[in-house]
Design a protein around this motif. Structure first.
Motif, PDB file in Angstrom:
ATOM      1  N   LYS A  49     114.340   4.811  37.123  1.00 38.74           N
ATOM      2  CA  LYS A  49     114.206   6.280  37.163  1.00 38.74           C
ATOM      3  C   LYS A  49     115.276   6.918  36.263  1.00 38.74           C
ATOM      4  CE  LYS A  49     113.197  10.401  39.155  1.00 38.74           C
ATOM      5  NZ  LYS A  49     113.756  11.206  38.098  1.00 38.74           N
ATOM      6  N   ILE A  50     116.508   6.369  36.351  1.00 36.84           N
ATOM      7  CA  ILE A  50     117.599   6.902  35.523  1.00 36.84           C
ATOM      8  C   ILE A  50     117.283   6.689  34.035  1.00 36.84           C
ATOM      9  CG2 ILE A  50     120.049   6.605  34.915  1.00 36.84           C
ATOM     10  CD1 ILE A  50     120.514   5.858  37.907  1.00 36.84           C
ATOM     11  N   VAL A  51     116.770   5.474  33.735  1.00 37.39           N
ATOM     12  CA  VAL A  51     116.413   5.151  32.348  1.00 37.39           C
ATOM     13  C   VAL A  51     115.340   6.123  31.848  1.00 37.39           C
ATOM     14  CG1 VAL A  51     115.232   3.392  30.969  1.00 37.39           C
ATOM     15  CG2 VAL A  51     117.063   2.724  32.507  1.00 37.39           C
ATOM     16  N   GLY A  52     114.330   6.385  32.686  1.00 33.89           N
ATOM     17  CA  GLY A  52     113.251   7.318  32.323  1.00 33.89           C
ATOM     18  C   GLY A  52     113.808   8.706  32.047  1.00 33.89           C
ATOM     19  N   ASP A  53     114.710   9.149  32.903  1.00 37.11           N
ATOM     20  CA  ASP A  53     115.286  10.488  32.725  1.00 37.11           C
ATOM     21  C   ASP A  53     116.117  10.558  31.436  1.00 37.11           C
ATOM     22  OD1 ASP A  53     114.107  11.179  35.083  1.00 37.11           O
ATOM     23  OD2 ASP A  53     115.928  11.098  36.292  1.00 37.11           O
ATOM     24  N   LYS A  54     116.852   9.473  31.163  1.00 32.45           N
ATOM     25  CA  LYS A  54     117.688   9.458  29.950  1.00 32.45           C
ATOM     26  C   LYS A  54     116.818   9.429  28.692  1.00 32.45           C
ATOM     27  CE  LYS A  54     121.928   7.235  31.680  1.00 32.45           C
ATOM     28  NZ  LYS A  54     123.025   8.027  31.142  1.00 32.45           N
ATOM     29  N   PHE A  55     115.676   8.733  28.792  1.00 34.51           N
ATOM     30  CA  PHE A  55     114.731   8.668  27.674  1.00 34.51           C
ATOM     31  C   PHE A  55     114.188  10.072  27.402  1.00 34.51           C
ATOM     32  CE2 PHE A  55     110.366   7.207  26.114  1.00 34.51           C
ATOM     33  CZ  PHE A  55     110.821   6.839  24.862  1.00 34.51           C
ATOM     34  N   GLU A  56     113.839  10.766  28.479  1.00 37.59           N
ATOM     35  CA  GLU A  56     113.304  12.127  28.337  1.00 37.59           C
ATOM     36  C   GLU A  56     114.353  13.066  27.742  1.00 37.59           C
ATOM     37  OE1 GLU A  56     111.235  13.402  31.980  1.00 37.59           O
ATOM     38  OE2 GLU A  56     110.261  11.444  31.868  1.00 37.59           O
ATOM     39  N   ALA A  57     115.628  12.822  28.082  1.00 37.97           N
ATOM     40  CA  ALA A  57     116.707  13.675  27.562  1.00 37.97           C
ATOM     41  C   ALA A  57     117.192  13.189  26.185  1.00 37.97           C
ATOM     42  CB  ALA A  57     117.868  13.659  28.548  1.00 37.97           C
ATOM     43  N   ALA A  58     116.463  12.227  25.594  1.00 36.16           N
ATOM     44  CA  ALA A  58     116.814  11.644  24.281  1.00 36.16           C
ATOM     45  C   ALA A  58     118.220  11.043  24.269  1.00 36.16           C
ATOM     46  CB  ALA A  58     116.658  12.682  23.166  1.00 36.16           C
ATOM     47  N   GLU A  59     118.659  10.547  25.442  1.00 34.72           N
ATOM     48  CA  GLU A  59     119.951   9.854  25.497  1.00 34.72           C
ATOM     49  C   GLU A  59     119.762   8.356  25.311  1.00 34.72           C
ATOM     50  OE1 GLU A  59     121.938  10.896  29.171  1.00 34.72           O
ATOM     51  OE2 GLU A  59     121.499  13.009  28.811  1.00 34.72           O
ATOM     52  N   LEU A  60     118.510   7.888  25.479  1.00 35.33           N
ATOM     53  CA  LEU A  60     118.158   6.486  25.240  1.00 35.33           C
ATOM     54  C   LEU A  60     116.923   6.460  24.353  1.00 35.33           C
ATOM     55  CD1 LEU A  60     118.348   4.744  28.758  1.00 35.33           C
ATOM     56  CD2 LEU A  60     119.935   4.479  26.854  1.00 35.33           C
ATOM     57  N   TYR A  61     116.744   5.347  23.623  1.00 39.33           N
ATOM     58  CA  TYR A  61     115.602   5.236  22.711  1.00 39.33           C
ATOM     59  C   TYR A  61     114.780   4.002  23.055  1.00 39.33           C
ATOM     60  CZ  TYR A  61     118.139   8.930  20.507  1.00 39.33           C
ATOM     61  OH  TYR A  61     118.771  10.120  20.313  1.00 39.33           O
ATOM     62  N   LEU A  62     113.606   3.887  22.415  1.00 42.59           N
ATOM     63  CA  LEU A  62     112.654   2.831  22.793  1.00 42.59           C
ATOM     64  C   LEU A  62     113.230   1.417  22.874  1.00 42.59           C
ATOM     65  CD1 LEU A  62     109.156   3.591  21.265  1.00 42.59           C
ATOM     66  CD2 LEU A  62     109.807   3.414  23.665  1.00 42.59           C
ATOM     67  N   PRO A  63     114.023   0.972  21.873  1.00 42.77           N
ATOM     68  CA  PRO A  63     114.526  -0.408  21.975  1.00 42.77           C
ATOM     69  C   PRO A  63     115.329  -0.626  23.260  1.00 42.77           C
ATOM     70  CG  PRO A  63     114.941   0.489  19.796  1.00 42.77           C
ATOM     71  CD  PRO A  63     114.428   1.624  20.627  1.00 42.77           C
ATOM     72  N   GLN A  64     116.090   0.409  23.658  1.00 41.57           N
ATOM     73  CA  GLN A  64     116.882   0.274  24.892  1.00 41.57           C
ATOM     74  C   GLN A  64     115.975   0.246  26.129  1.00 41.57           C
ATOM     75  OE1 GLN A  64     118.789   3.695  23.325  1.00 41.57           O
ATOM     76  NE2 GLN A  64     120.813   2.832  23.658  1.00 41.57           N
ATOM     77  N   ILE A  65     114.908   1.077  26.095  1.00 49.36           N
ATOM     78  CA  ILE A  65     113.963   1.095  27.215  1.00 49.36           C
ATOM     79  C   ILE A  65     113.321  -0.291  27.363  1.00 49.36           C
ATOM     80  CG2 ILE A  65     111.804   2.103  28.070  1.00 49.36           C
ATOM     81  CD1 ILE A  65     113.896   4.125  28.062  1.00 49.36           C
ATOM     82  N   MET A  66     113.009  -0.888  26.190  1.00 46.92           N
ATOM     83  CA  MET A  66     112.361  -2.215  26.248  1.00 46.92           C
ATOM     84  C   MET A  66     113.301  -3.247  26.866  1.00 46.92           C
ATOM     85  SD  MET A  66     110.282  -2.149  22.707  1.00 46.92           S
ATOM     86  CE  MET A  66     109.180  -3.507  22.903  1.00 46.92           C
ATOM     87  N   MET A  67     114.589  -3.124  26.581  1.00 45.25           N
ATOM     88  CA  MET A  67     115.558  -4.056  27.174  1.00 45.25           C
ATOM     89  C   MET A  67     115.657  -3.826  28.689  1.00 45.25           C
ATOM     90  SD  MET A  67     116.468  -5.933  24.756  1.00 45.25           S
ATOM     91  CE  MET A  67     118.004  -6.768  25.051  1.00 45.25           C
ATOM     92  N   SER A  68     115.620  -2.568  29.107  1.00 42.96           N
ATOM     93  CA  SER A  68     115.644  -2.295  30.552  1.00 42.96           C
ATOM     94  C   SER A  68     114.401  -2.882  31.211  1.00 42.96           C
ATOM     95  CB  SER A  68     115.692  -0.778  30.818  1.00 42.96           C
ATOM     96  OG  SER A  68     116.937  -0.262  30.445  1.00 42.96           O
ATOM     97  N   ALA A  69     113.255  -2.749  30.523  1.00 45.69           N
ATOM     98  CA  ALA A  69     111.996  -3.303  31.056  1.00 45.69           C
ATOM     99  C   ALA A  69     112.113  -4.826  31.178  1.00 45.69           C
ATOM    100  CB  ALA A  69     110.824  -2.916  30.159  1.00 45.69           C
ATOM    101  N   LYS A  70     112.778  -5.448  30.182  1.00 42.60           N
ATOM    102  CA  LYS A  70     112.953  -6.912  30.246  1.00 42.60           C
ATOM    103  C   LYS A  70     113.857  -7.290  31.422  1.00 42.60           C
ATOM    104  CE  LYS A  70     111.936  -8.440  25.622  1.00 42.60           C
ATOM    105  NZ  LYS A  70     112.397  -8.804  24.306  1.00 42.60           N
ATOM    106  N   ALA A  71     114.883  -6.481  31.645  1.00 42.66           N
ATOM    107  CA  ALA A  71     115.777  -6.742  32.786  1.00 42.66           C
ATOM    108  C   ALA A  71     114.976  -6.651  34.089  1.00 42.66           C
ATOM    109  CB  ALA A  71     116.934  -5.741  32.783  1.00 42.66           C
TER     110      ALA A  71
END
Ligand code: HCB
Length: 216
Positions: A49-71
């Motif tokens: 949820k935190i990752v999703g919120d940070k993505f929406e706020a442009a604090e994280l980008y797709l490659p980082q989201i993919m790493m979180s998904a892998k985790a």
């Protein structure tokens, strides 16, 4: 370390895209007697949820989201056998689970599928990006038995496809052969009513509760 600290650690490994750390923290959680269910709801999902919120706020980008998904996937590899241990043999029905056409987000879909399997459903997992024809073929194969369609959509675009799925079932005279539960972040009770599906659910645990209710 207290259970809450272990759950916070799980959360942080997702937020920090720490794949190995996430698998290790998941094992630590199980070792401390935290259930797979609590590890998901109290730790891993909080992190996503935190990752999703940070993505929406442009604090994280797709490659980082993919790493979180892998985790998250690494944690689920540890947790799935645990969830399957609790599996009941009640044979409540078959859940055909899928992610809507055009959509590859499968983390929630896999959590829901695992949780339904643990609650006595036979799971037919059609995977991601699933066209209506594939869903209809599967329903036709199982017609006459208790069938629950369990569709996920994480994007507003793919959510629109849920309406087409219901319409396709109506057109093929299969609507009365199935119960339909659709979920995913954009799906609301209003949308479910509008498209003539049966139910939605907030999370995997809620999905199991709603699914069992629908099969009664
Ligand atoms: Co993705 N993405 N993404 N993404 N992504 C979202 C979904 C956005 C909301 C982020 C944003 O912009 N704010 C957005 C969609 C916007 C919109 O349409 N409104 C978005 C976008 C735009 C995209 C791409 C188009 C980005 C791009 O390429 N430019 C692309 C899509 C490609 C495609 O699908 N064709 C993309 C790609 C990715 C990945 C690959 C980086 C990764 C997915 C990895 C994977 O799934 N294997 C990803 C992720 C991880 C996300 C976010 C950050 C998290 C989604 C997630 O896993 N949540 C998401 C932001 C967000 O959702 N806030 C973002 C955690 C799980 C546990 O929750 O909601 O999936 P869940 O499931 C719950 C719940 O809904 C319920 O139970 C589950 C378990 O608790 N549930 C059901 C789920 N299904 C159910 C079915 C039922 O019957 C009942 C209950």
């Amino acid at each position: 370390m207290s259970n809450q600290e272990i759950l916070d650690k799980l959360r942080d490994t997702i937020v920090n895209q720490d794949i190995n750390g996430c698998a290790a923290a998941t094992k630590e959680a199980l070792g401390a007697g935290i259930s797979a269910f609590d590890a998901i709801n109290g730790g891993l999902s909080v992190g996503m949820k935190i990752v999703g919120d940070k993505f929406e706020a442009a604090e994280l980008y797709l490659p980082q989201i993919m790493m979180s998904a892998k985790a998250m996937n690494a944690a689920m590899e540890v947790l799935t056998p645990e969830l399957e241990k609790d599996q009941t043999d009640e044979g409540v029905g078959t859940a055909i689970t899928f992610v809507q056409e055009g959509d590859i987000h499968d983390i929630g879909h896999r959590l829901v599928s695992t949780m339904l399997g643990a609650n006595g459903f036979k799971i037919v997992d059609l995977g991601v990006d699933v066209p209506d024809n594939t869903i209809l073929d599967e329903v036709k194969k199982l017609e006459g038995s208790k069938i629950l369609l369990v569709g996920s959509a994480l994007m507003t675009t793919s959510m629109l496809g849920q309406k087409d799925t219901v319409e396709a079932l109506v057109e093929e005279k299969l609507r009365d052969s199935v119960k339909i539960m659709f979920g995913g972040a954009p799906v609301s009770d209003g949308w479910i009513a509008e498209i003539g599906a049966d139910a939605t659910a907030e999370n995997a645990a809620d999905a199991a509760r709603v699914a069992l209710q629908l099969m009664k």
